[in-house]
Scaffold this motif. Structure first.
Motif, mmCIF file in Angstrom:
data_model
loop_
_atom_site.group_PDB
_atom_site.id
_atom_site.type_symbol
_atom_site.label_atom_id
_atom_site.label_comp_id
_atom_site.label_asym_id
_atom_site.label_seq_id
_atom_site.Cartn_x
_atom_site.Cartn_y
_atom_site.Cartn_z
ATOM 1 N N HIS A 1 -2.163 26.765 -2.781
ATOM 2 C CA HIS A 1 -3.299 26.984 -1.889
ATOM 3 C C HIS A 1 -4.486 27.518 -2.685
ATOM 4 C CE1 HIS A 1 -0.942 26.313 1.795
ATOM 5 N NE2 HIS A 1 0.040 26.914 1.147
ATOM 6 N N TYR A 2 -4.626 27.026 -3.906
ATOM 7 C CA TYR A 2 -5.684 27.507 -4.796
ATOM 8 C C TYR A 2 -7.043 27.214 -4.182
ATOM 9 C CZ TYR A 2 -8.497 28.040 -9.040
ATOM 10 O OH TYR A 2 -9.429 28.430 -9.962
ATOM 11 N N CYS A 3 -7.851 28.242 -4.030
ATOM 12 C CA CYS A 3 -9.166 28.096 -3.398
ATOM 13 C C CYS A 3 -10.059 29.227 -3.878
ATOM 14 C CB CYS A 3 -9.016 28.113 -1.877
ATOM 15 S SG CYS A 3 -10.560 27.772 -0.995
ATOM 16 N N PRO A 4 -10.580 29.123 -5.112
ATOM 17 C CA PRO A 4 -11.292 30.255 -5.708
ATOM 18 C C PRO A 4 -12.587 30.634 -5.000
ATOM 19 C CG PRO A 4 -11.550 28.282 -7.047
ATOM 20 C CD PRO A 4 -10.526 27.957 -5.998
ATOM 21 N N HIS A 5 -13.190 29.686 -4.263
ATOM 22 C CA HIS A 5 -14.471 29.975 -3.618
ATOM 23 C C HIS A 5 -14.321 30.344 -2.153
ATOM 24 C CE1 HIS A 5 -15.936 28.424 -7.335
ATOM 25 N NE2 HIS A 5 -15.607 27.181 -7.064
ATOM 26 N N GLY A 6 -13.084 30.263 -1.619
ATOM 27 C CA GLY A 6 -12.828 30.714 -0.267
ATOM 28 C C GLY A 6 -13.379 29.853 0.846
ATOM 29 N N ASN A 7 -13.671 28.580 0.571
ATOM 30 C CA ASN A 7 -14.255 27.709 1.603
ATOM 31 C C ASN A 7 -13.360 26.509 1.899
ATOM 32 O OD1 ASN A 7 -14.593 26.504 -0.851
ATOM 33 N ND2 ASN A 7 -16.745 25.936 -0.560
#
Length: 398
Positions: A314-320
């Motif tokens: 669930h990699y999502c470094p920008h949180g969008n």
């Protein structure tokens, strides 16, 4: 008797001339010293054209060639060394190469790059100084999708049967070393260094490449020590010291359609110290489909690592990202064996896989990771199929 002596002497002379010619043409490399092409070691004037002229002559030499940057400090604008060359070529850096810092010259993708070359060796004990502190303030990619492009210090594209060894990369503006579309390439005895808060200064990035070996190296940086991206196959990493940094990562994968499978990666006999991650597999929650398989992480020491063993699908470094979408990357055949040391977080083993494509055949064999805090370390698993063997600390969640 005199005739015999004369004949024997002539034969010796012919043998000497033959050996001398063989050495000149096939054994001893022809030297191309950049000082003979106008290079100036004052640390200020641009030497890119002198380097390029020396390279062109060396590349066109019909035999072994050596381009030499002797001791001293040399400034160079971005420069691209292209092949194919007529024979094996050594690029020997004894001194220090410094990257430009002026704003007119830093917004580009590459600083020192090599492409379309067979039998290249880059060595010499010298330093590539990216002078990254001059540009790190522009790197806001974690919050700005339109962040400016900053250069990778050393780029190797379409390079085969080659190696980099005994070299230092210091304070890159972006990634230190990038290897793309290359085969049978060895990196050893390199030191990569940048502050732990320097943005996106990955140590080594590998993509669309086959049979790459990284060994006996120290990587201290602000992002992944080593990252293996789409199309990485048969990658062998050993005797690497990583820290500070974000650990050794497979991925991120699966963000876009058309990415190629990643398989056959071994990381062993290595140490991680005070990194945010140890050995990590990361994939985007995206419809893009691919496979990531046949990974071995073995004989590894963790020293105060925040996430020693982690799979994050669930990699999502920008949180969008859309929480309703699962990763479409199928992870399978992953072995974690003989991994010991300390975890600075309570969750020492975190295996968070895709709901739509659970991880298959994940094996934990002899894991001993102790939490540095008061609480005992724990493991956390979601959508994982596999087995555990031997000693398990924390208690296995598989």
């Amino acid at each position: 008797m005199a005739g015999f002596t004369l004949c024997f002497g002539g034969l010796l002379l012919l043998m000497f001339l033959f050996l001398w010619a063989s050495k000149a043409e096939g054994y001893g490399p022809r030297l191309f010293n950049v000082m003979n092409y106008g290079a100036v070691a004052d640390g200020q004037r641009d030497n890119s054209q002198a380097l390029l002229r020396a390279w062109r002559d060396g590349c066109e030499w019909d035999g072994k060639a050596e381009v030499l940057i002797p001791y001293g400090t040399y400034m160079s604008d971005p420069v691209e060394f292209s092949g194919p060359c007529r024979g094996p070529i050594n690029f020997v850096i004894r001194g220090i190469l410094k990257a430009p810092t002026h704003n007119s010259k830093i917004f580009t993708t590459k600083w020192i790059s090599f492409q379309y070359i067979d039998q290249l060796t880059i060595t010499g004990g010298g330093t590539l100084d990216g002078q990254g502190a001059s540009s790190w303030g522009f790197n806001d990619c974690n919050t700005n999708s339109n962040c400016p492009t900053l250069p990778t210090s050393l780029v190797l594209d379409f390079v085969t049967n080659s190696r980099v060894h005994h070299l230092t990369s210091l304070n890159s503006k972006n990634t230190h070393i990038s290897i793309f579309a290359s085969n049978n390439f060895n990196v050893s005895h390199v030191r990569i260094s940048a502050p732990d808060d320097s943005p996106n200064t990955d140590g080594i990035k590998i993509g669309t490449s086959h049979r790459i070996r990284v060994s006996r190296s120290v990587i201290e940086t602000g992002d992944d020590c080593i990252a293996m991206l789409s199309g990485s196959t048969k990658i062998h990493i050993s005797k690497v010291y990583c820290g500070p940094g974000h650990g050794i990562s497979i991925g991120s994968l699966g963000r876009s359609q058309g990415e190629r499978d990643v398989k056959g990666i071994i990381v062993k006999n290595s140490t991680f110290s005070r990194t945010t991650n140890g050995v990590r597999i990361k994939t985007w929650a995206s419809p893009a489909s691919m496979k990531a398989s046949n990974f071995i992480f073995q004989d590894i020491v963790m020293k105060d690592v925040f996430n020693p063993i982690t799979i994050d699908q669930h990699y999502c470094p920008h949180g969008n990202c859309n929480p309703q979408i699962s990763s479409n990357v199928q992870i399978s055949n992953v072995l974690y064996k003989n991994i010991v040391g300390t975890s600075s977080s309570m969750v020492a083993v975190s295996l968070v896989c895709s709901q739509s494509k659970p991880c298959n055949n994940v094996v934990l064999d002899n894991i001993n990771l102790v939490h540095t805090g008061k609480e005992a370390a724990i493991s956390s698993c979601y959508h994982v199929n596999g087995l555990s063997y031997g000693h398990q600390n924390p208690v296995s969640c598989i």
